[in-house]
Every structure is written in C-alpha cells, then in structure tokens.
Design an enzyme around this catalytic site. Structure first.
Site: not given
Ligand code: TXD
Length: 315
Positions: A9-11, A33, A88, A118-119, A151, A175
């Site tokens: 994933g290269a977003g 990607d 999510r 991470i998705t 956070r 999460h």
C-alpha cells in the site's frame, strides 16, 4: 546486513512510512501498490530526497509482489480509508477481500516476516490476515493502540499545559468507539491522573480520543489521518528491527491473557527481534475491566460479521 521493509500500500500512510524509514535509515524499502505508477513515483521522489537527508538506503517502487520477497518486515496499509460519515466497520467487506489477497502474497514471498497491519477495521483485519496467511501469531500484529495513546496524551498535554513527553499513558481494547483509555495507567509528571484533572474535564478528552480519526477525516474530507498512524507503525517496526524490546500498546493475539481467548485486541506487548515477545498483563480497575470486556465484545461481534462474509475465516 541492511534489513528490508516492504510496504503493501503506497497511499497516504504507505508513502509517509517510506519517507520516515528513509529519514531514519531504518532499512531498504520496497513500496508496493496495485495502482499503476503510484509506488514507483513515490519511491523515486523519496529517493531523490536522500542526498538532502543523507540517507544511504535503497528505495524501490513496484507493482510486482516478487520484489517484496524475503522481507524482514511488512507493513500493510492496502485498503480503502474512511470517507466522512463512515465508520471503521463500514470498510470491512472491501478491505477483507484486499487483505485475503495480500495474505496469500505474503505467505508465498515472505513467510518469515514480522507483519504489521494498519488497515481498518484494524482488529478484525489483522485477525483475518493472520488466519489467511497462517503466519505465527507472534509475528502478526496490528497498529492502533500507539496511535490512540498518542492522541490521548496529546489532548491531555494541551488541557494540562504539560509537555507531551512528560505524560505516560495507554489506550487498550479494540480500535473503535469502544477503545479504552486507561486513566489508572496514566501519569502526568509522575503524578496519577486523578490528582491533576477532574472527571468533567477528562471525559471529553476520552471522547475526543475515541473520535480522533473521524475528527481528522472531517477536516481533510478526502483522506483519513496518516502522519500519526505512520509514525506509530514505525515505532513498532523499529522495536523489531533494532530488538529494542519496547512495551507498546498493539493489537495482539490473545490466548487467555486478560481472560480473553482467540481474538486480536489492543494490549501492551513487548516487541523485539522475535516479534511479540511478551503480552504484559496489567491489573485493571473494575471500570477498566468492564470497558475492556465491552471492547472485546465489539471486536468479536464484528469478527462474526467477517465470518459471514467469508466462511474461510470460520474454520
Ligand atoms: O490506526 C489505524 N490502524 C488506522 C488505519 C489509522 C488511520 C488509517 N487506517 C486505515 O489504513 C485506513 O482506514 C485504510 O484502511 C488504511 C490505509 O489508509 P490510507 O490513508 O493510506 O489509504 P489510501 O491513501 O487510500 O492508501 C491505500 C492504498 C491505495 O494506494 C490503494 O491503491 C492500495 O492501498 N491498495 C492495494 N495495495 C496493495 N494490494 C492491494 N490489493 C491493494 N488494494 C488497494
């Protein structure tokens, strides 16, 4: 021998991960990607910054899985992010299909890698990834708690006008909206939280932490948060590659810890060169235990939805 990190994933997060790895000279990077040109373009752009950062690493952009083979670490951001108004959980069906494809690729090309997922929806997606790939549970982990804790610490630092580095804290559980900021595990300049902040001030901060992702998504409109998620993923990859044995809140596979079995959820873990080397069992207050169990219930319910989508997950 320099290590190899492949980014699937290269977003927004994947590109930021590649840039952070380059600046920290953590490892050689392969950015993958399915979108034609995206990984190649970002890898080339970051590579052209190495003479400025003084980084001596190799950066490759590709849409050929073969280039990711024999990776030491794989960080997965492949999937769609939320749009404003989406939860999510709304991402589940699409991202489950993507993660099945990614898992099959990893099984073939990097079966010994430490895999950081991470998705979103994170807890269910990382569990599906581990089931689909068959990689050992200590080598498949989800990134969420470091971000949520960061956070929480940031909001506390603003409210109390204290440097964020003087705040220790943890957010555990899934999460999602049921994540569990842990006031009893929070220290401000070494003092316990209830000595420095009133409940009526703390509750809105806990709520803002839970909605932290949605707040940024609403502001950005076309993207979800990516700088802090990327920094959180690097914290985990670095602890593995340098064998730092840091204790970090991550989504890990539970097999009896905290009285929970056969599910991924956010707990404190020690990450070293053997992956998840230990799950740290904290003594939770009654309220924390109730909230943690509610969070586990929410993850389990969403996993049941995932099993309805793909029966392979039920086996
Ligand atoms: O704390 C957390 N875990 C969350 C995770 C914090 C923030 C964002 N969270 C989730 O990460 C978000 O909801 C998404 O599910 C992922 C990635 O977020 P990002 O903002 O990076 O999404 P982008 O910019 O859309 O990038 C996703 C890329 C995109 O370039 C697609 O072309 C690619 O994924 N993609 C694939 N790559 C490889 N293989 C496959 N099959 C594939 N499908 C899509």
């Amino acid at each position: 021998m320099k290590k190899k990190i492949s980014l699937i994933g290269a977003g927004m997060i994947g590109g930021t991960l590649a840039h952070l790895i380059s600046i920290k000279e953590l490892a050689d990077v392969v950015l993958f990607d399915v979108a034609e040109g995206l990984a190649k373009g970002k890898a080339l752009d970051i590579a052209q910054s190495t003479s400025i950062s003084g980084s001596n690493i190799n950066l490759t952009g590709t849409n050929n899985y073969e280039d990711t083979k024999n990776s030491d670490v794989i960080i997965i951001t492949a999937g769609i992010p939320r749009k404003p108004g989406m939860s999510r959980d709304d991402l589940l069906e699409t991202n489950l299909k993507i993660i099945k494809q990614v898992a099959e690729g990893i099984k073939k090309t990097s079966p010994n890698a430490f895999v950081i997922c991470i998705t979103n929806p994170l807890d269910v997606i990382v569990m599906a990834l581990q089931k689909y790939s068959g990689l050992p549970t200590n080598m498949v982990v989800g990134m969420a708690g470091i971000l949520d804790s960061s956070r929480f610490k940031y909001f506390l630092s603003r409210e109390l006008q204290v440097p964020v580095k003087n705040i220790e804290s943890l957010v555990l559980g899934g999460h999602g909206d049921t994540m569990v900021p842990m006031p009893n595990q929070t220290k401000i300049n070494g003092k316990s939280l209830n000595q420095v902040i009133k409940k009526e001030k703390l509750d809105p901060i806990i709520e803002r932490t839970r909605k932290g992702g949605a707040e940024i998504g609403k502001l950005l409109q076309k993207a979800s948060a990516f700088y802090a998620p990327a920094a959180s993923g690097i914290e985990m990859a670095e602890s593995y590659i340098k064998d730092l044995k840091k204790t970090l809140p991550c989504a890990a596979y539970l097999s009896g810890e905290y009285g929970v079995n056969n599910i991924y959820a956010g707990v404190p873990v020690v990450i070293g060169n053997n992956g998840i080397e230990k799950i740290v069992e904290l003594s939770l207050s009654k309220e924390e235990k109730v909230n943690f169990n509610l969070s586990i219930k929410a993850v389990r319910e969403l996993f049941e939805v995932a099993v309805k989508i793909d029966k392979d997950l039920g086996s």
